[in-house]
Design a protein around this motif. Sequence first.
Motif, PDB file in Angstrom:
ATOM      1  N   ARG A 115       0.820  -1.210   0.000  1.00  0.00           N
ATOM      2  CA  ARG A 115       0.000   0.000   0.000  1.00  0.00           C
ATOM      3  C   ARG A 115       0.854   1.261   0.000  1.00  0.00           C
ATOM      4  N   GLY A 116       0.748   2.056  -1.057  1.00  0.00           N
ATOM      5  CA  GLY A 116       1.472   3.310  -1.139  1.00  0.00           C
ATOM      6  C   GLY A 116       2.972   3.120  -1.108  1.00  0.00           C
ATOM      7  N   ARG A 117       3.658   4.096  -0.522  1.00  0.00           N
ATOM      8  CA  ARG A 117       5.112   4.040  -0.400  1.00  0.00           C
ATOM      9  C   ARG A 117       5.461   3.758   1.056  1.00  0.00           C
ATOM     10  N   ASN A 118       6.148   2.649   1.287  1.00  0.00           N
ATOM     11  CA  ASN A 118       6.554   2.253   2.625  1.00  0.00           C
ATOM     12  C   ASN A 118       8.066   2.193   2.695  1.00  0.00           C
ATOM     13  N   VAL A 119       8.658   2.925   3.633  1.00  0.00           N
ATOM     14  CA  VAL A 119      10.110   2.960   3.786  1.00  0.00           C
ATOM     15  C   VAL A 119      10.449   2.583   5.221  1.00  0.00           C
ATOM     16  N   SER A 120      11.306   1.591   5.373  1.00  0.00           N
ATOM     17  CA  SER A 120      11.699   1.113   6.700  1.00  0.00           C
ATOM     18  C   SER A 120      13.216   1.058   6.802  1.00  0.00           C
ATOM     19  N   LEU A 121      13.759   1.673   7.858  1.00  0.00           N
ATOM     20  CA  LEU A 121      15.183   1.581   8.187  1.00  0.00           C
ATOM     21  C   LEU A 121      15.247   0.902   9.546  1.00  0.00           C
ATOM     22  N   LEU A 122      15.658  -0.357   9.542  1.00  0.00           N
ATOM     23  CA  LEU A 122      15.489  -1.209  10.708  1.00  0.00           C
ATOM     24  C   LEU A 122      16.832  -1.630  11.299  1.00  0.00           C
ATOM     25  N   SER A 123      17.101  -1.192  12.521  1.00  0.00           N
ATOM     26  CA  SER A 123      18.302  -1.605  13.236  1.00  0.00           C
ATOM     27  C   SER A 123      18.025  -2.911  13.966  1.00  0.00           C
ATOM     28  N   PHE A 157      23.041 -12.909   8.355  1.00  0.00           N
ATOM     29  CA  PHE A 157      21.914 -11.983   8.265  1.00  0.00           C
ATOM     30  C   PHE A 157      20.781 -12.487   7.378  1.00  0.00           C
ATOM     31  N   VAL A 158      21.073 -13.297   6.389  1.00  0.00           N
ATOM     32  CA  VAL A 158      20.026 -13.769   5.477  1.00  0.00           C
ATOM     33  C   VAL A 158      19.109 -14.783   6.167  1.00  0.00           C
ATOM     34  N   THR A 159      19.616 -15.423   7.203  1.00  0.00           N
ATOM     35  CA  THR A 159      18.781 -16.390   7.924  1.00  0.00           C
ATOM     36  C   THR A 159      18.409 -15.918   9.326  1.00  0.00           C
ATOM     37  N   ASN A 160      19.155 -14.952   9.866  1.00  0.00           N
ATOM     38  CA  ASN A 160      18.881 -14.473  11.221  1.00  0.00           C
ATOM     39  C   ASN A 160      19.144 -12.979  11.288  1.00  0.00           C
ATOM     40  N   ALA A 161      18.071 -12.176  11.162  1.00  0.00           N
ATOM     41  CA  ALA A 161      18.201 -10.719  11.197  1.00  0.00           C
ATOM     42  C   ALA A 161      17.282 -10.177  12.297  1.00  0.00           C
ATOM     43  N   TRP A 162      16.256  -9.403  11.951  1.00  0.00           N
ATOM     44  CA  TRP A 162      15.277  -8.972  12.951  1.00  0.00           C
ATOM     45  C   TRP A 162      14.392 -10.148  13.385  1.00  0.00           C
ATOM     46  N   THR A 163      14.409 -11.188  12.575  1.00  0.00           N
ATOM     47  CA  THR A 163      13.720 -12.431  12.869  1.00  0.00           C
ATOM     48  C   THR A 163      14.429 -13.539  12.118  1.00  0.00           C
ATOM     49  N   ASN A 164      14.103 -14.769  12.432  1.00  0.00           N
ATOM     50  CA  ASN A 164      14.629 -15.870  11.633  1.00  0.00           C
ATOM     51  C   ASN A 164      13.975 -15.840  10.261  1.00  0.00           C
ATOM     52  N   ASN A 165      14.727 -16.192   9.234  1.00  0.00           N
ATOM     53  CA  ASN A 165      14.223 -16.241   7.861  1.00  0.00           C
ATOM     54  C   ASN A 165      13.556 -14.933   7.451  1.00  0.00           C
ATOM     55  N   PRO A 166      14.333 -13.848   7.392  1.00  0.00           N
ATOM     56  CA  PRO A 166      13.765 -12.527   7.116  1.00  0.00           C
ATOM     57  C   PRO A 166      13.121 -12.383   5.742  1.00  0.00           C
ATOM     58  N   ILE A 167      13.597 -13.108   4.730  1.00  0.00           N
ATOM     59  CA  ILE A 167      12.969 -13.005   3.404  1.00  0.00           C
ATOM     60  C   ILE A 167      11.540 -13.535   3.468  1.00  0.00           C
ATOM     61  N   ALA A 168      11.360 -14.645   4.164  1.00  0.00           N
ATOM     62  CA  ALA A 168      10.009 -15.188   4.341  1.00  0.00           C
ATOM     63  C   ALA A 168       9.138 -14.185   5.091  1.00  0.00           C
ATOM     64  N   ASP A 169       9.689 -13.508   6.067  1.00  0.00           N
ATOM     65  CA  ASP A 169       8.923 -12.536   6.852  1.00  0.00           C
ATOM     66  C   ASP A 169       8.486 -11.350   5.989  1.00  0.00           C
ATOM     67  N   ILE A 170       9.385 -10.874   5.135  1.00  0.00           N
ATOM     68  CA  ILE A 170       9.042  -9.753   4.233  1.00  0.00           C
ATOM     69  C   ILE A 170       7.874 -10.162   3.330  1.00  0.00           C
ATOM     70  N   LEU A 171       7.960 -11.340   2.726  1.00  0.00           N
ATOM     71  CA  LEU A 171       6.907 -11.775   1.815  1.00  0.00           C
ATOM     72  C   LEU A 171       5.577 -11.930   2.542  1.00  0.00           C
ATOM     73  N   ALA A 172       5.626 -12.404   3.768  1.00  0.00           N
ATOM     74  CA  ALA A 172       4.379 -12.583   4.530  1.00  0.00           C
ATOM     75  C   ALA A 172       3.727 -11.250   4.862  1.00  0.00           C
ATOM     76  N   LYS A 173       4.475 -10.147   4.800  1.00  0.00           N
ATOM     77  CA  LYS A 173       3.941  -8.822   5.121  1.00  0.00           C
ATOM     78  C   LYS A 173       3.427  -8.081   3.878  1.00  0.00           C
ATOM     79  N   LEU A 174       3.411  -8.735   2.736  1.00  0.00           N
ATOM     80  CA  LEU A 174       2.960  -8.061   1.522  1.00  0.00           C
ATOM     81  C   LEU A 174       1.464  -7.801   1.533  1.00  0.00           C
ATOM     82  N   ASN A 175       0.685  -8.701   2.124  1.00  0.00           N
ATOM     83  CA  ASN A 175      -0.772  -8.574   2.082  1.00  0.00           C
ATOM     84  C   ASN A 175      -1.270  -7.488   3.046  1.00  0.00           C
TER      85      ASN A 175
END
Length: 334
Positions: A298-306, A316-334
């Motif tokens: 939705r619209g323009r979303n910008v996140s800078l996450l420490s 980092f690709v498997t353990n960042a702000w959560t485990n499996n961050p790529i999967a987490d990003i995709l789950a937040k698309l809806n």
Amino acid sequence: ADTGRERELGFELIAQRQPLLDASSRFQTTSSRRSEPRLQPRPSPAAPLAQSKTELVKFATAPFPYDGMMPGSEQPFLNVVKGKKKGHRTARGAVLWQDATFNDSRVLLHLPSGFDINRPAVMVVYFHGFGAELTRDVLERQNVPEQITQSGVNAVLVAPQFAVDAADSSAGRFWQPGGFGRFVNEASKKLAKLHGTPANAKKFAKMPVIVVAYSGGYLPAAWSIRNGGLGPRLRGLVLLDALYGELDNFATWIKNSKSVFFVSAYTGSTRRQNLELARILDAKNVRYSADIGGQLWRGRNVSLLSTGTDVNHQDFVTNAWTNNPIADILAKLN
């Protein structure tokens, strides 16, 4: 007297009643029908995949091999010659030889189990960082295909090989105007073939694209948004501890794009650059958040996450702000 059409119909009736006509009569019957168009049955809709499909495929538009010029200079990329060997001298002074480092045109493709070509879908293009090889790192160590499957999103993965197992971020053919767009177009055809329905290449070619770049993958990502030729089809950019440079390039793309999302998650490795990007976005009056919300489309979303101090760059690709961050990003698309 019979007209020509009546004679044709007569042949058809005779052929139906007398299947044992002599060869010359059968030839006449077949010939008379060739000029008549036939309606082809529509193919049955492809069912969702029962199991995942993963394959390494050679691409004509892959980043490498590349024998062109360095961008912004009159120097060739392969600027070292030793006998019949050619190589590239990096900014750090190391020489990387073409045959060992810049000669792999393979791309890792993945279709997750349950993928449905008849539903809206997204194409994830993943750019690995330094010292990586597709099978050892992207597939096995970073579990990128498995993260696509785990997300439960109707998504496909395209991961090109850049410099093989080397400390180098060269973009190769992605330096060329429209290079990234040509690559994505070829990916649509190769994905359709892997799916088992080559006729569906146009459906893959309409999918919105998300670029996920880890570490040194930031440079090909920057060139892909700068002159990649994909236009509004590029809907999202995720930097996984990857903001080592090109800040103005990323900020300009964010400012000029109204319906995209941008996520830069970082450790201390790229903290300084992320704070500087925040300053640039403030100057451009672009709002951003310190966390990742839902409904990223939705619209323009910008996140800078420490991320936390216990998170390290190598994992980092498997353990960042959560485990499996790529999967987490995709789950937040809806």
